[in-house]
Structure formats: C-alpha cells, structure tokens
Design an enzyme around this catalytic site. Structure first.
Site, PDB file in Angstrom:
ATOM      1  N   GLU A 193       0.858  -1.184   0.000  1.00  0.00           N
ATOM      2  CA  GLU A 193       0.000   0.000   0.000  1.00  0.00           C
ATOM      3  C   GLU A 193       0.899   1.241   0.000  1.00  0.00           C
ATOM      4  OE1 GLU A 193      -3.355  -0.332   2.459  1.00  0.00           O
ATOM      5  OE2 GLU A 193      -3.868   1.800   2.348  1.00  0.00           O
ATOM      6  N   ARG A 194       0.630   2.129  -0.954  1.00  0.00           N
ATOM      7  CA  ARG A 194       1.440   3.353  -1.125  1.00  0.00           C
ATOM      8  C   ARG A 194       2.909   3.021  -1.383  1.00  0.00           C
ATOM      9  NH1 ARG A 194      -3.253   5.493  -2.128  1.00  0.00           N
ATOM     10  NH2 ARG A 194      -4.636   5.379  -0.336  1.00  0.00           N
ATOM     11  N   ASN A 232      -3.174  -1.895   7.775  1.00  0.00           N
ATOM     12  CA  ASN A 232      -4.491  -2.410   7.370  1.00  0.00           C
ATOM     13  C   ASN A 232      -4.331  -3.925   7.391  1.00  0.00           C
ATOM     14  OD1 ASN A 232      -5.722   0.083   7.001  1.00  0.00           O
ATOM     15  ND2 ASN A 232      -4.949   0.259   4.905  1.00  0.00           N
ATOM     16  N   GLU A 313     -10.689   4.251   9.359  1.00  0.00           N
ATOM     17  CA  GLU A 313     -10.873   3.885   7.956  1.00  0.00           C
ATOM     18  C   GLU A 313     -11.433   2.470   7.804  1.00  0.00           C
ATOM     19  OE1 GLU A 313      -7.028   4.863   6.078  1.00  0.00           O
ATOM     20  OE2 GLU A 313      -7.820   6.878   5.732  1.00  0.00           O
ATOM     21  N   ARG A 346      -2.370   3.314  17.012  1.00  0.00           N
ATOM     22  CA  ARG A 346      -2.327   4.497  16.132  1.00  0.00           C
ATOM     23  C   ARG A 346      -3.443   5.491  16.455  1.00  0.00           C
ATOM     24  NH1 ARG A 346      -2.689   3.828  10.608  1.00  0.00           N
ATOM     25  NH2 ARG A 346      -0.921   5.093   9.960  1.00  0.00           N
ATOM     26  N   ARG A 358     -12.115  17.345  10.365  1.00  0.00           N
ATOM     27  CA  ARG A 358     -11.342  16.100  10.485  1.00  0.00           C
ATOM     28  C   ARG A 358     -10.056  16.265  11.297  1.00  0.00           C
ATOM     29  NH1 ARG A 358      -9.122  12.274   5.515  1.00  0.00           N
ATOM     30  NH2 ARG A 358      -7.217  11.698   6.594  1.00  0.00           N
ATOM     31  N   LYS A 382       0.772  10.532  13.713  1.00  0.00           N
ATOM     32  CA  LYS A 382       1.392  11.097  12.507  1.00  0.00           C
ATOM     33  C   LYS A 382       1.905  12.502  12.799  1.00  0.00           C
ATOM     34  CE  LYS A 382      -1.217   8.416   9.116  1.00  0.00           C
ATOM     35  NZ  LYS A 382      -1.972   8.381   7.856  1.00  0.00           N
ATOM     36  N   ASP A 387      -2.918  14.092   7.227  1.00  0.00           N
ATOM     37  CA  ASP A 387      -2.470  12.821   6.657  1.00  0.00           C
ATOM     38  C   ASP A 387      -1.274  13.026   5.742  1.00  0.00           C
ATOM     39  OD1 ASP A 387      -2.284  10.214   5.885  1.00  0.00           O
ATOM     40  OD2 ASP A 387      -4.124  10.169   4.698  1.00  0.00           O
ATOM     41  N   GLU A 409       4.940   9.198  13.943  1.00  0.00           N
ATOM     42  CA  GLU A 409       4.910   8.433  12.691  1.00  0.00           C
ATOM     43  C   GLU A 409       5.164   9.383  11.525  1.00  0.00           C
ATOM     44  OE1 GLU A 409       1.689   5.478  12.079  1.00  0.00           O
ATOM     45  OE2 GLU A 409       1.520   6.272  10.049  1.00  0.00           O
ATOM     46  N   GLU A 415       3.705   9.321  -0.505  1.00  0.00           N
ATOM     47  CA  GLU A 415       2.301   9.153  -0.905  1.00  0.00           C
ATOM     48  C   GLU A 415       1.720  10.432  -1.495  1.00  0.00           C
ATOM     49  OE1 GLU A 415      -0.272   7.846   2.250  1.00  0.00           O
ATOM     50  OE2 GLU A 415      -2.075   8.131   1.052  1.00  0.00           O
ATOM     51  N   TRP A 564     -12.642  13.106   2.368  1.00  0.00           N
ATOM     52  CA  TRP A 564     -11.646  12.599   1.418  1.00  0.00           C
ATOM     53  C   TRP A 564     -11.595  13.501   0.181  1.00  0.00           C
ATOM     54  CZ3 TRP A 564     -12.822   6.557   1.373  1.00  0.00           C
ATOM     55  CH2 TRP A 564     -12.382   6.003   2.587  1.00  0.00           C
TER      56      TRP A 564
HETATM   57  C1  GCV Z   1      -2.417   2.309   5.557  1.00  0.00           C
HETATM   58  C2  GCV Z   1      -3.859   7.231   4.442  1.00  0.00           C
HETATM   59  C3  GCV Z   1      -3.392   6.347   3.324  1.00  0.00           C
HETATM   60  C4  GCV Z   1      -3.754   4.897   3.569  1.00  0.00           C
HETATM   61  C5  GCV Z   1      -3.186   4.475   4.921  1.00  0.00           C
HETATM   62  C6  GCV Z   1      -3.754   5.407   5.982  1.00  0.00           C
HETATM   63  C7  GCV Z   1      -3.192   5.103   7.344  1.00  0.00           C
HETATM   64  O1  GCV Z   1      -5.247   7.308   4.442  1.00  0.00           O
HETATM   65  O2  GCV Z   1      -3.919   6.791   2.117  1.00  0.00           O
HETATM   66  O3  GCV Z   1      -3.207   4.118   2.538  1.00  0.00           O
HETATM   67  O4  GCV Z   1      -3.491   3.141   5.201  1.00  0.00           O
HETATM   68  O5  GCV Z   1      -3.418   6.734   5.668  1.00  0.00           O
HETATM   69  O6  GCV Z   1      -2.210   5.748   7.707  1.00  0.00           O
HETATM   70  O7  GCV Z   1      -3.694   4.223   8.024  1.00  0.00           O
END
Ligand code: GCV
Length: 696
Positions: A193-194, A232, A313, A346, A358, A382, A387, A409, A415, A564
């Site tokens: 992912e990413r 995820n 999510e 997280r 948000r 984060k 994000d 993080e 990304e 989003w």
């Molecule tokens: C791993 C963003 C990214 C997702 C990521 C999410 C997260 O939304 O687009 O790909 O999922 O952050 O950090 O959990």
C-alpha cells in the site's frame, strides 16, 4: 620484422584507445543503486595510504552472530575503500588494529578501563577512540552491548567514507530515541500500500538475500525494529504459516539487532480464533491475546510487539463494543508486556461524529485517555493532524499527552509527495516538525523533546517511518528516495542532526565526493521540498491531491466521504479560499497551547506557509509580500514550476561527473517532475481562477 598494421586493426586500436581514455576519464563504473550508501568504492590512491596504516587488521573479539556481522562488514567496507583486503586477526599484532568489542566479551576491551563511560552510553551507545594496545596505536570501537558495537563499527566506516581522519578519535554517541522503527505497509500477497518501488521483499515469501542487505542498511543508520505487514492488517498475519515466515525473517534480522514487529488486526480473536467477540473486556478475548503473544514469543523471543490501526478507515476496534482505545490497547499490551513487548496504538482516527473538522478528531478521542493506557502502550501519532501532507502544522497531540509515550509516525514513502517520480528530500520537512515548539511546558518544548521523553520524563520513546522500499533494483524507485530512508534513520538516532549535514553524508557515500558535486546535489536536495509545496499546495492549502494521491485534483469531490475530498479543505468560491480553523471557525486552533492558539487565530501572526490551513480569506487579502492572496497564489505556483525546471537544469551540470546509469535515471525522473509541475501549476490556477470568478 616490422608487423604491418592493417587499416582495420588500427581502427580497432583507435576505438579501444578511445574507450580506454573514456574509461579513465569517467570516474565511474556501472551502478544499479542496489548498494545504497554502503557502496564502499576505493578511495583515491592518495587517501588510501593513511587509512591503510590505521587499518592493518580487523579484531572483533565477539563470538556471536552480531560479531560475525561486524567483522564481515568491516572486511567488506575496508576492503573496498582501501582497495585491498584487511585481514581479520584474533588480537592486535603491531600498529593499526581496528578493534570492536564489549568489555564483557573481551578482556582486551575490558583492560582499557572504559566501562564506566560505556555504562552511561547504554547497550546501543558506543565510543570510538584512538588508543594504544600493548604499546601499539589502535582504533577501538567499544560498547556495553553488541548493538552499540555494531553501530560504532558502521560509524567508523562512515568516517572513512566521509574521508575523515582516523586519528586522533574520541567519539561518544548514543541514540536519543529507544525504538527506531520502519513500518512496512506490505500486504501478505506481496503488494505494498502506497509503495512505489516494486513488490514486497517480505511477502508472500521473504527474499532472503535482500532481507539481509536491508538489515545491513538499517543497522548502518541505527534502525532497530521493523513492522513487516500493513497496518491495514490481514488477520492471517497472526496464523501459523505467516508466523513461520516472520520467524524466518527475524532470524535474518537478529544479528543486525533489528526486531520484528507485527501489525495486528483487532478482530483477530473472532476472525482467526473462532471467538464470538473481540470485546476487550471479555475474559476469553483477554486470554486469546495472551496465548497468541506467548505463541509468538516462543517462536521469536525478541519480538517487538504490535502496531494497531483500530476504528480507523473501516478497521475494527474497541469502539465497536462501546470500549475506548485505552481498553483495546491495554489488552494487547498486557499480553506482550511480560515478554518485553510494546503496543503502538495508532491515533490516525477521524470519525465524523466526533467533530465536523477532520483535523480535530484524534485530539478529541485521545486526550481524555491520557494516563489511562498501560505503561507499554505508545500512542502512534502522525506528524500532522491530517495525513502526511507536504506541509502541515505539527499534530496537537504532541503537546497534549504528557502521561502517554508518543511514537511519532513519519512517512518516508512519498504518498502525497510525488511518489517515486519526484525528487523531494524530506529531512527539511521532518526537521520542521521535530523543531516545532509545542509550548507544552512553556517555550522551548520542541516536538523532539516530547518524543525523546526529556520534556515529560517518559521512559519509552520511539519514532516510526512508513518505508519506501520494495524489490526495485535500487530499493526505492527514485535514487533519491534512498536519501529519505537514510535521513529517517539518522534523525531517529539523533533528531538534532541537521538536514544539510545528513544530506552531505548521504551524498558522499552514495554519489562520490568532489566538492562541486556535493554542493550541487546538496542544493537540489535542500530546495526540493519547498519547491514541491509551491507547485502543489502553497500557502497552507492541503489535501488537494485526490484519486491515486499523485496529481493535485482541486476539483475532487469524493462521493464516498466529504473529508476525502479536496473541496472540503480548500472551500474556494467567488469570495474566499481556505479552511477557517480560528475560534470563529472550527476552533482547531484551541487544540494548540498558548501562545500558538492566539498566533494562529490571527492571519497577521500566522506564517504564510500555514495561512490557508487556519484561515479562510478573501482573494484580495493583502499578504506580507504586499501582493493580494490571489497574486501570491499565482506567484507561488509559477515559482514552484520554474524551480522544478531548475532542478532538472542543475542536475544536467553533473553529466559525466557521476555514473551514467544513475545520471540518466534521475534525469528522466526530473524531466517528469518538471513536466508535472508545469501541468499542476496550470491545472490548479485554472481551477482557482474559475472558482474566483464564480459569483458568491
Ligand atoms: C495504511 C492514508 C493512506 C492509507 C493508509 C492510511 C493510514 O489514508 O492513504 O493508505 O493506510 O493513511 O495511515 O492508516
């Protein structure tokens, strides 16, 4: 008899001669980028002599896998740099031994009498000193623990790669943060992912040779843990077949002092355990996590722990049962803590019921839980509250959870920063975050001091970076993606290091060392992040990028969720642009400590680069530059696109000074970057111009 030279023969000779001349002129050989910053090319002959006298033998009196790794790396590094093998010896014989060890494993090191100093530096700290052993000059890397010996050995190699003198040396170093982790968002099917650099080297089956080189690279920058599956999380990652693979990976990483961690799916008790519930207050669930942790530790005794993305999510979590994040995290922590493990829970949560804005939601959910987490829980936060945008203010949680260890993080994979196509050196962005003053205990309360525990007396400390690696030949797709991996590790070790100093190290080790080359590449790197901000999201604009998170899509109105969308954030219309987060707006400013909340509440005291993050302002708002807001926006996008072209031009001055493989590969990506920047400038300005023309 004189041999007649045929015309054909002489042409061949001329070609061969020309080729030889070219080879001698070109300072280079074929480069794939696979060797990262551990290339160890031979130093110029003039420099080698001094190092040769200072490195006549490698003495590593550590009978262990880590000792073997240290000796092998020194042999490889010194052999390459000095252009000839340096022998391994049991003990120094004569001048010039390089000795690496611990006082417990080596009477030789113990006899130096440095134990008190080593004690204060801990297991991961080390000294590197010029000294004498039995009357002969030697260089000694000593540590209380094998990890420190390993890091010290890499430091010594770095000194030579940087062409620093090896004598006299008196260096002492230790990491500021305890857990320095990469987070891989790798799926069990091998996709990432990413990820923009090829497929996973963990899954579906570990690629052993690459894993071993990954371990070397991380050890060289002090990374000591890795989460090998995506947050995820597929619950299958906790089943026997995948734990077998994790066990095999841990065995490769262990000599390099890198612990394996796993991302856990909160619904695992039901999904793979056959339980009727995942309720963290249910005794069967508590027992299940305990048994699962015991099973993992039986296989992987140095297992680091779990990272969990819960109630975020669409991921399951304790709130599904009316419980809090603390209830959920504490159950997993109670399972791993007896084995020395931790849980990183997280804080990337954004439930629209909590708050319409948000960026305010994580604070609203987590601050009331400060003090209610198990001692082995980190909240993993984060850097910014949205994000991983090209620019965000720091996350307000860094100034608001004095009782909870906070793991920062960062995202190394780009990304929202041009994927592996754009050259963006991220250290300046991370420094901006680490140096941001939270005012949590008055002025001088930088984020770095919050996460290193010094501000609030926290013992557990850490930082995580979302990895940008894959199976691409050069690991990161873009050759300059390697710099971000490198910089993450160096800042995790010491958040006070400067972005320029880190760039210098990386450039010298990765590209070579002539002063003009270093200066050119350094300037490209240091300018790149601000340039990217200018041609994508200047003046505090954010989340303009939609779809695949590559190109700005200011028009994006995501039908799935308003937050989003791009329009949710920029709110551009005929009157104004920006998100009002002042007291009169969403009041996100109040999540920051005074005086920040007052400064950021007022456009006059908000820095230009965060202006539209906190304010919704009319197009004719007068900027500090004297321009109107609209003109400033036009100026920024234009400047950014011009500067992107400038990066490409600066790079072309390096033709012939570096190997052609990497020169061409980077050039191709810089061309794409400058084309993208021009297109994105046009697209964004067209959109905002149309929005401005709309009647209020
Ligand atoms: C791993 C963003 C990214 C997702 C990521 C999410 C997260 O939304 O687009 O790909 O999922 O952050 O950090 O959990």
């Amino acid at each position: 008899m004189r041999r007649q030279t045929s015309p054909c023969r002489s042409r061949l000779a001329r070609i061969a001669g020309a080729a030889l001349a070219l080879a001698l002129a070109a300072p280079v050989h074929a480069e794939t980028g696979y060797d990262l910053w551990l290339r160890y090319p031979a130093l110029p002959a003039a420099d080698r002599a001094a190092y040769r006298t200072a490195a006549t033998a490698i003495v590593v009196p550590l009978r262990s896998p880590t000792g073997d790794a240290i000796a092998a790396e020194l042999a490889r590094g010194l052999g390459g740099l000095l252009g000839g093998d340096v022998p391994r010896a049991e003990r120094p014989r004569g001048a010039g031994a390089i000795v690496v060890g611990t006082p417990t494993a080596s009477p030789l090191v113990a006899a130096l009498g440095w134990s008190a100093a080593l004690e204060t530096l801990g297991d991961e700290g080390y000294v590197i000193r010029s000294t004498t052993i039995e009357g002969a000059p030697a260089t000694v890397v000593a540590s209380k623990g094998e990890a420190g010996a390993l890091y010290g050995a890499f430091h010594l190699l770095r000194l030579i790669q940087m062409r620093q003198p090896l004598s006299p040396l008196d260096i002492a170093d230790r990491p500021r943060l305890g857990r320095r982790l990469l987070n891989h968002w790798d799926n069990l099917d091998g996709s990432i992912e990413r990820g923009y650099a090829g497929r996973s080297f963990w899954w579906p089956a570990p690629v052993a040779a690459r894993v071993a080189d990954y371990a070397r690279a991380n050890a060289s920058i002090g990374v000591n843990g890795t989460v090998i599956n995506s947050v995820n999380a597929n619950p299958q990652s906790l089943t026997a077949p995948f734990l077998d693979k994790a066990t095999a990976i841990a065995a490769i990483l262990r000599p390099y002092r890198i612990r394996v961690y796993l991302a856990a799916n909160f619904a695992a008790p039901k999904m793979i355990g056959g339980l009727a519930t995942n309720d963290p207050r249910d005794p069967a669930v508590v027992r299940w996590w305990r048994a699962k942790a015991d099973e993992i530790y039986q296989r992987i005794p140095d297992f680091g722990g779990f990272v969990v993305k819960a109630n975020s999510e669409g991921q399951p979590g304790p709130q599904d049962y009316g419980r809090t994040h603390a209830d959920g995290a504490n159950v997993l922590a109670a399972a791993v803590a007896p084995h020395g493990g931790v849980v990183m829970w997280r804080a990337f949560v954004y439930n629209a019921d909590v708050d319409p804005d948000r960026v305010k939601r994580a604070y609203a959910e987590f601050v009331p839980l400060d003090g209610r987490f198990h001692a082995s829980v980190f909240a993993q936060v984060k850097n910014g509250p949205l994000d991983f945008q090209p620019r965000e203010p720091f996350h307000p949680l860094f100034g608001a959870m004095p009782k909870t260890p906070l793991m920062a993080e960062l995202q190394i994979t780009q990304e929202y920063l041009g994927h592996a196509n754009h050259l963006v050196y991220l250290a300046p962005m991370w420094k901006e975050f680490l140096e941001a003053d939270t005012y949590a205990s008055g002025p001088g309360s930088a984020v770095a001091q919050v996460i290193d525990g010094s501000l609030e007396g926290k013992r557990e400390t850490g930082i995580a970076g979302v990895a940008n690696t894959g199976q691409d030949g050069n690991w990161t797709g873009h050759d300059f993606g390697q710099a971000n991996w490198y910089a993450f590790g160096r800042l995790a070790w010491n958040p006070s290091l400067g972005a320029a100093a880190i760039a210098d190290e990386w450039i010298r080790m990765t590209w070579g060392g002539t002063p003009d080359l270093i200066a050119t590449i350094r300037s490209i790197m240091l300018d790149s992040r601000e340039i990217f901000v200018r041609y994508t999201m200047p003046l505090g604009l954010h989340h303009l990028i939609g779809g695949d998170h590559y190109a700005p899509m200011p028009e994006n109105a995501d039908p799935r969720r308003a937050d989003w969308s791009a329009i949710y954030y920029h709110r551009a219309d005929g009157r104004a642009v920006g998100y009002d987060r002042t007291r009169a707006g969403s009041d996100a400013v109040s999540q920051y400590r005074p005086p920040l909340r007052a400064w950021w509440n007022d456009p006059a005291t908000t820095p230009d680069d965060l202006l539209l993050w906190f304010h919704r302002l009319p197009w004719d708002f007068r900027m500090k530059s004297g321009r109107t807001l609209w003109d400033e926006l036009v100026f920024s996008y234009g400047q950014g696109a011009d500067e992107a072209k400038g990066l490409e031009l600066r790079w072309t001055t390096l033709r012939g000074k570096i190997d052609d493989e990497r020169y061409q590969a980077v050039l191709a990506r810089l061309r794409r970057q400058s084309d993208d920047a021009a297109a994105w400038r046009d697209k964004c300005l067209r959109y905002f111009e149309a929005a401005r023309a709309r009647r209020p």
